[in-house]
Design an enzyme around this catalytic site. Structure first.
Site, PDB file in Angstrom:
ATOM      1  N   GLU A  71      35.404  42.381  33.774  1.00  0.00           N
ATOM      2  CA  GLU A  71      35.824  43.023  32.221  1.00  0.00           C
ATOM      3  C   GLU A  71      37.220  42.776  31.670  1.00  0.00           C
ATOM      4  OE1 GLU A  71      33.725  46.688  30.128  1.00  0.00           O
ATOM      5  OE2 GLU A  71      33.012  46.377  31.999  1.00  0.00           O
ATOM      6  N   LYS A  96      21.635  56.570  46.108  1.00  0.00           N
ATOM      7  CA  LYS A  96      22.100  55.363  45.027  1.00  0.00           C
ATOM      8  C   LYS A  96      20.869  55.054  43.811  1.00  0.00           C
ATOM      9  CE  LYS A  96      23.485  52.747  48.312  1.00  0.00           C
ATOM     10  NZ  LYS A  96      24.023  53.492  49.784  1.00  0.00           N
ATOM     11  N   ASP A 127      31.154  52.079  48.422  1.00  0.00           N
ATOM     12  CA  ASP A 127      30.388  51.389  48.294  1.00  0.00           C
ATOM     13  C   ASP A 127      29.551  51.425  46.725  1.00  0.00           C
ATOM     14  OD1 ASP A 127      27.176  50.554  48.396  1.00  0.00           O
ATOM     15  OD2 ASP A 127      27.042  51.973  49.270  1.00  0.00           O
ATOM     16  N   HIS A 165      38.420  43.448  23.155  1.00  0.00           N
ATOM     17  CA  HIS A 165      36.960  42.233  23.366  1.00  0.00           C
ATOM     18  C   HIS A 165      37.229  41.780  23.037  1.00  0.00           C
ATOM     19  CE1 HIS A 165      34.425  45.275  26.682  1.00  0.00           C
ATOM     20  NE2 HIS A 165      35.440  46.414  25.922  1.00  0.00           N
TER      21      HIS A 165
END
Length: 843
Positions: free
Chosen positions: A509, A640, A716, A814
């Site tokens: 990104e 998660k 993770d 951006h």
């Protein structure tokens, strides 16, 4: 072998004595005055006869033979120098081999001046010396002597113990073989052979005395310099001779010795003595600058010397200006070594096929360098050796028998392994283990998958070389077909608890790293203060009892301290680091959710807690045999998934960071003020998140920084869901009420510095940059520091984004940092999927 080793060690440790003694003998030999019986020496060369008048015009056969010998010598010398890099690529080692040969020639010339009055009469001797000299032997000796290991003397001694016996046999065989030239009948050739035999003996003596001493001396002077070490490690196998070759050499030496005994020294009938022996002695005239006059006469011009000079100049020019620079690449279609040749006047490169098998494990090429445009690269057949290997594919039954008998497939070709996989005899997921070669397993899996699903072009674009798959196997990933490279940038310096850090962030990104870096700049030297609490990792099995009464009894049993101690003992016995802290029980009818929480040192600890919980359940079942374990994880952990229990009770590490941004930095860097940012934070992060019903989402974009650091450091990535829970708070502070006080609270940051993806090379490097790689002396110290750095980075990123939002800079940044260079304006794309037409309007 021990004698040679002791001799080599002696020469290396007494280097100055050996060098001075050798040079003294050289000076003595060059300055001896010899007086003969006449103006000329009666004997100038030859082993069996005198050869007067060599300065006269010699026969045409002599000229032809000697011209051939000279050209051959030059070509052979060129070949040896060109191939020295196969032994050792360092220039110092090449120079060592050439120095050994040069020293031997100088010593031979000085010694020969004792026996010949006119060294010009043996002006062809240097060419023959080039034929018999072994330049590579000196380079091998230097490589072994400069290898890492024991002290310098022992290294040289060990090298000489391995090379000495071989050099002795080679010298003996060469002397006997070259001596046969004395039987040729060509006077000058006989003359040269005499000199060559002497040169071989002197070269041998120099190699076992003077050269080891010089080698040790140079190594001592250059100790500590990295360039002295050879590229590849020294192995004794490189120096050990082939026993079959040595046996053949000994047989040849014995045969040649018999030839010399019967041809050169026949026995007389009168006295049984040898005729023509060397006992006649060499007679010489007055010695007047023999070496000087001899070297001058060597440059006398004749027709054969013009040929030699032309050849020598051509070789030098070719070596310097026209030696082809070979660039080797690997064609991933058939895994062959191919040479790229750039033709002048053309930008296109053309492949030529290499003759050697591909050793893929030692390749330094990347797969991405081989993603070639098929319109520019011709279709090429495999190299001859690779084609021969696959042309001899054995029958299925034979291959299967080999696989079952050996258990591994190292002796099977690639095509044979593919055949066994296609017939389901070898599981595809187990290729690395079966082949005992992780890289080869990945390569063959790519090949099979590409053919099976018709994705050859796509798979070729996925890189897989230059990666240590041994660390991936049984640890990080299965069915591996390559890896994906993600750019890693850094934000910083970010001062956390008084120390500056560079924060590695792996992301695709654009503007994320730049934005975080701007936040770190605004924080400045004042830095971030952090507090970390090791909550511990959790696992919550779901167990079911027959009825609610039994469920209540089980809960009461666990609440008893003595019974809890039994559960803790069973839990802790499964690991050196896992220590149970609490069993929190959730109830749903007759089902209990036992949330085990335990500290796990510097590991993230999910596997540790699961193992401990499983063992604790076995103990619990002995007291409640009617208990049924429904699932080791009942989603009460919660892992998660965004969950209020993690937000309230915590999981992993609970981190709180704070800092104060001065009004000056707010205006200079963020182009805003504290009041504006505080107002935006309340409306956006608090009210907006509450309206959306967000759990742990009272922040601007904490997940961005968390995920980028997670990927960079081998965490993770899926645990970003819970780990990104963050509450960002902003308040006006300072005497003038124009500074900004900022805090970030992250109650469930799940990180570790050992295990999982942290074992991989790139991820381990990022942890090392942060100074938290591996386990700390005090358990959980490194993982706690990593958690505080992540939270501090989140704080920096939150500040920068909030400032961009209030200034309407978000879209602008951006467009500058996160927009493709491809022009997509005016495109009209349409497609059909499952019978449905998709129309994409102009962008």
């Amino acid at each position: 072998m021990k004698v040679w080793g002791a001799h080599g060690e002696f020469c290396a440790k007494h280097q100055w004595e050996v060098i001075v003694a050798t040079l003294a003998l050289l000076a003595c030999a060059a300055s001896v005055e010899r007086h003969g019986t006449g103006g000329r020496s009666e004997r100038c060369a030859g082993w069996a006869r005198a050869c007067p008048g060599l300065e006269a015009e010699y026969q045409a056969a002599d000229a032809v033979v000697m011209t051939f010998v000279r050209c051959t010598a030059l070509l052979y010398a060129y070949y040896q120098v060109s191939n020295l890099q196969k032994i050792a690529s360092k220039y110092l080692l090449i120079l060592a081999g050439i120095f050994s040969t040069f020293a031997s020639f100088i010593f031979t010339s000085a010694l020969a001046s004792l026996f010949w009055n006119e060294l010009a009469s043996i002006k062809d001797a240097p060419f023959l010396f080039l034929l018999v000299a072994d330049v590579a032997r000196g380079a091998r000796m230097a490589k072994a002597g400069w290898s890492a290991g024991e002290d310098q003397g022992k290294r040289v001694g060990k090298a000489l113990s391995l090379l000495g016996p071989t050099a002795t046999l080679d010298t003996l065989l060469a002397v006997l073989l070259v001596g046969v030239g004395g039987l040729s009948g060509v006077p000058r050739l006989e003359h040269m052979c005499t000199f060559a035999c002497l040169a071989l003996l002197v070269d041998y003596l120099v190699f076992v005395t003077f050269y080891p001493a010089c080698l040790s001396l140079v190594a001592d002077f250059a100790s500590g310099r990295k360039e002295m070490a050879p590229d590849s490690p020294f192995s004794e196998e490189d120096l050990k001779p082939n026993p079959v070759v040595q046996r053949v050499k000994m047989i040849m030496a014995a045969g040649l010795l018999c030839v010399h005994l019967t041809s050169r020294w026949p026995w007389t009938r009168e006295n049984g003595m040898i005729e023509g022996s060397l006992s006649d002695g060499f007679k010489s005239a007055n010695h007047e600058n023999v070496l000087f006059h001899s070297y001058v006469k060597w440059f006398s011009v004749s027709a054969d010397y013009i040929v030699i000079a032309t050849l020598l100049c051509a070789l030098i020019i070719k070596f310097i200006f026209f030696e082809e620079q070979r660039n080797w690449v690997i064609d991933m279609n058939d895994l062959t070594v191919k040479e790229v040749v750039q033709h002048s006047g053309s930008n296109k490169k053309i492949f030529s096929i290499g003759e050697e098998d591909l050793k893929i494990a030692t390749s330094t090429q990347t797969d991405s360098s081989l993603n070639l445009d098929e319109t520019e690269w011709p279709s090429l057949s495999p190299s001859s050796s690779f084609a021969r290997l696959n042309a001899k594919k054995r029958p299925m039954a034979e291959c299967l028998e080999i696989y079952r008998s050996e258990g591994i497939c190292t002796s099977l070709s690639d095509e044979e392994v593919v055949m066994l996989v296609e017939q389901s005899h070898i599981p595809m997921h187990n290729l690395e283990t079966v082949l005992n070669d992780p890289l080869r397993g990945v390569r063959l899996r790519r090949k099979i998958i590409s053919l099976r699903f018709g994705t050859e072009c796509a798979v070729k674009k996925l890189p897989y070389l230059n990666y240590d798959y041994s660390k991936v196997q049984n640890a990080c990933c299965e069915n591996v077909i390559g890896y994906v490279g993600i750019p890693v940038g850094y934000a910083g310096p970010l001062v956390v608890d008084g120390k500056a850090y560079m924060i590695p962030m792996a992301t695709t990104e654009g503007a994320l790293v730049a934005s975080t870096n701007r936040g770190a700049k605004a924080i400045g030297t004042r830095g971030v203060t952090s507090v970390v609490e090791d909550i511990g990792m959790t696992r919550a099995p779901a167990v079911k009892l027959p009825n609610v009464v039994r469920a209540h009894e089980c809960r009461q049993w666990l609440d008893n301290k003595d019974n809890y101690a039994l559960i803790k003992e069973a839990f802790d016995s499964t690991s050196r680091f896992a220590r149970l802290q609490e069993v929190h029980i959730g109830v749903d009818g007759a089902t209990l959710y036992l949330r085990f929480r335990a500290t796990t040192g510097d590991a993230m600890g999910m596997n540790m807690v699961s193992k401990g919980a499983e063992n604790a359940l076995k103990l619990l079942k002995t007291y409640f045999p009617d208990m049924e374990v429904i699932s080791l994880s009942g989603n009460y952990c919660s892992d998660k998934k965004a969950a209020s229990i993690n937000w309230v009770k915590g999981r992993g590490k609970r981190v709180v960071c704070e800092t104060t941004i001065s009004a000056e930095n707010l205006k200079k860097i963020f182009k805003t003020d504290a009041k504006t940012l505080t107002r935006c934070n309340k409306i956006k992060n608090l009210s907006g998140s509450a309206l959306a019903g967000s759990i742990g989402g009272n922040n601007a974009h904490a997940a961005n920084m968390v995920t980028a650091i997670f990927i960079a450091t081998g965490q993770d990535p899926a645990q970003n869901v819970t780990s990104s829970s963050c509450s960002t708070s902003m308040e006006i502070s300072g005497e003038n009420r124009d500074d900004l006080y900022v805090t970030c609270t992250m109650p469930c940051l799940e990180v570790g510095t050992v295990g999982g993806g942290t074992v991989l090379a790139g991820q381990g490097a990022c942890l090392e940059i942060l100074g938290v790689k591996g386990a700390a002396v005090r358990p959980a110290e490194n993982s706690a520091r990593l958690a505080s750095l992540i939270c501090a980075t989140v704080l920096a990123g939150e500040l920068s984004l909030m400032a961009a939002l209030v200034n309407s800079d978000l879209v602008k940044s951006h467009m500058r940092h996160n927009r493709s260079a491809i022009n997509v304006q005016g495109t009209n794309v349409s497609g059909v999927t499952n019978g449905m037409t998709l129309q994409v309007p102009n962008l």
